[in-house]
Write an enzyme that holds these catalytic residues in place. Structure first.
Site, PDB file in Angstrom:
ATOM      1  N   TYR A  53      -5.089   3.770   3.657  1.00  0.00           N
ATOM      2  CA  TYR A  53      -4.494   4.284   4.342  1.00  0.00           C
ATOM      3  C   TYR A  53      -5.376   5.865   4.557  1.00  0.00           C
ATOM      4  O   TYR A  53      -5.590   7.235   3.461  1.00  0.00           O
ATOM      5  CB  TYR A  53      -3.355   4.730   3.925  1.00  0.00           C
ATOM      6  CG  TYR A  53      -2.902   3.946   3.866  1.00  0.00           C
ATOM      7  CD1 TYR A  53      -2.339   2.183   3.860  1.00  0.00           C
ATOM      8  CD2 TYR A  53      -1.057   3.788   3.348  1.00  0.00           C
ATOM      9  CE1 TYR A  53      -1.879   1.755   4.680  1.00  0.00           C
ATOM     10  CE2 TYR A  53      -0.083   2.622   2.803  1.00  0.00           C
ATOM     11  CZ  TYR A  53      -0.988   1.737   3.470  1.00  0.00           C
ATOM     12  OH  TYR A  53      -0.203   0.121   3.647  1.00  0.00           O
ATOM     13  N   HIS A 112      -3.513  -5.686  -2.402  1.00  0.00           N
ATOM     14  CA  HIS A 112      -3.449  -5.382  -1.116  1.00  0.00           C
ATOM     15  C   HIS A 112      -3.988  -6.098  -0.197  1.00  0.00           C
ATOM     16  O   HIS A 112      -5.120  -5.974  -0.635  1.00  0.00           O
ATOM     17  CB  HIS A 112      -3.626  -4.022  -0.799  1.00  0.00           C
ATOM     18  CG  HIS A 112      -3.769  -3.633   0.253  1.00  0.00           C
ATOM     19  ND1 HIS A 112      -4.563  -2.205   0.276  1.00  0.00           N
ATOM     20  CD2 HIS A 112      -2.585  -3.734   1.006  1.00  0.00           C
ATOM     21  CE1 HIS A 112      -3.151  -2.067   1.777  1.00  0.00           C
ATOM     22  NE2 HIS A 112      -2.850  -2.571   2.002  1.00  0.00           N
TER      23      HIS A 112
END
Length: 328
Positions: free
Chosen positions: A54, A138
């Site tokens: 992010y 992830h």
């Protein structure tokens, strides 16, 4: 408070997704990011989820700075491994990957045991914390072999050593998440965008498997990256322009919500939270106003007749658990 699997890690029913403060889609200032986290804290939110992906580490840095000074024992933090950040000097921006930040690093896929440890160490440094509570693999979609053989055992070792308290996998596809639930001892899976008012694909296998195994599910992307927060021109679905068919469907649901005196946002947050396997719903927000709105919408009862009409119109499957009348 709910607990993630058998880990004892506490999470409230509504949590904070920190992709937005990593400049997802558009830039926000440090001050706006800190105010968003502060508004979450004031609203009673105590679980915060972030990732190196992010904003090329920006989300982690901002989240850590915003939490600094708050009592560490009173909040839960999760981050993710599988993408290492390597410094580069290429210039340009990261909008191709969805983030309005300069390209200072490149993402390198690595689900090896060494990559997991290095990724977690780097995340702790960016966060300015000595520990996180939960670590997810992830998006191991194209790296299943390494994730199962090396990445998850490395996380399990860190858990056994007490370095982290809970481990899991975060993805936006349900098939591999279901495999992790059935074949491993993960405490939690983070399912993004696949259990919403527009997509109930997690209902077929993932959620029943999680319920059977006692694995907690964290729901991300309850707004499907924007469409369910405000259907209209320019609305996004799964980080791209919303298809016309889904835009029309969202508008239909919004119309029904209006007739029943509620909002699409309230329904979008309430729906996934009603499944017994779901421990918490992540609300992504980039400003204090968005956070306060999410908290207010989540606390607002959604009339039972709204859910009945959605099912009658074929907009929700009859098999989907719905908020109980006393909760709706």
């Amino acid at each position: 408070m709910n607990s993630l699997g058998g880990s004892g890690v506490p999470v409230g029913a509504l949590s904070f997704g920190a992709a937005g403060i990593g400049n997802l889609y558009t830039e926000v200032t440090d001050e706006q990011a800190y105010e968003a986290v502060g508004a979450a804290w004031t609203s009673g939110i105590r679980y915060f989820d972030t990732a190196p992906h992010y904003g090329l580490g920006l989300s982690e840095r901002r989240l850590g700075a915003a939490l600094r000074g708050l009592p560490r024992a009173e909040y839960t933090v999760s981050t993710k491994v599988g993408r290492l950040l390597e410094a580069v000097e290429t210039g340009g921006d990261d909008l191709a990957d969805g983030f309005a930040v300069p390209v200072t690093h490149r993402r390198v896929w690595d689900f090896s045991a060494d990559g997991v440890r290095r990724g977690l160490e780097a995340s702790l440094e960016r966060l300015g914390l000595d520990r996180v509570d939960v670590v997810y693999l992830h998006d191991p979609d194209d790296h299943a072999g390494q994730a199962f053989r090396e990445g998850l055992p490395a996380l399990a070792e860190l858990r056994s050593q007490g370095v982290v308290r809970a481990i899991g996998v975060g993805m936006n596809r349900t098939r591999m998440l279901t495999r992790f639930v059935r074949e491993t001892d993960v405490d939690v899976v983070l399912c993004a965008g696949r259990y919403t008012l527009l997509d109930q694909s997690a209902l077929a296998e993932l959620l029943p498997a999680a319920q059977e195994r006692g694995t907690s599910v964290v729901i991300g992307g309850a707004f499907n990256s924007g469409l369910l927060a405000g259907p209209g021109p320019g609305a996004t679905y799964d980080y791209a322009a919303a298809p016309a068919e889904l835009l029309d469907r969202a508008l239909r649901i919004e119309g029904i919500a209006g007739r029943h005196g509620t909002t699409l946002r309230a329904a979008a947050l309430a729906f996934p939270a009603a499944h017994p396997a779901v421990a918490t719903v992540l609300a992504g927000a980039r400003s204090a106003a968005e956070v306060r709105d999410c908290a207010e919408q989540f606390a607002t009862p959604v009339p039972p007749d709204f859910w009945r009409e959605l099912c009658a119109e074929g907009l929700l499957p009859a098999s989907a658990p719905l908020p109980a009348p006393e909760q709706a």
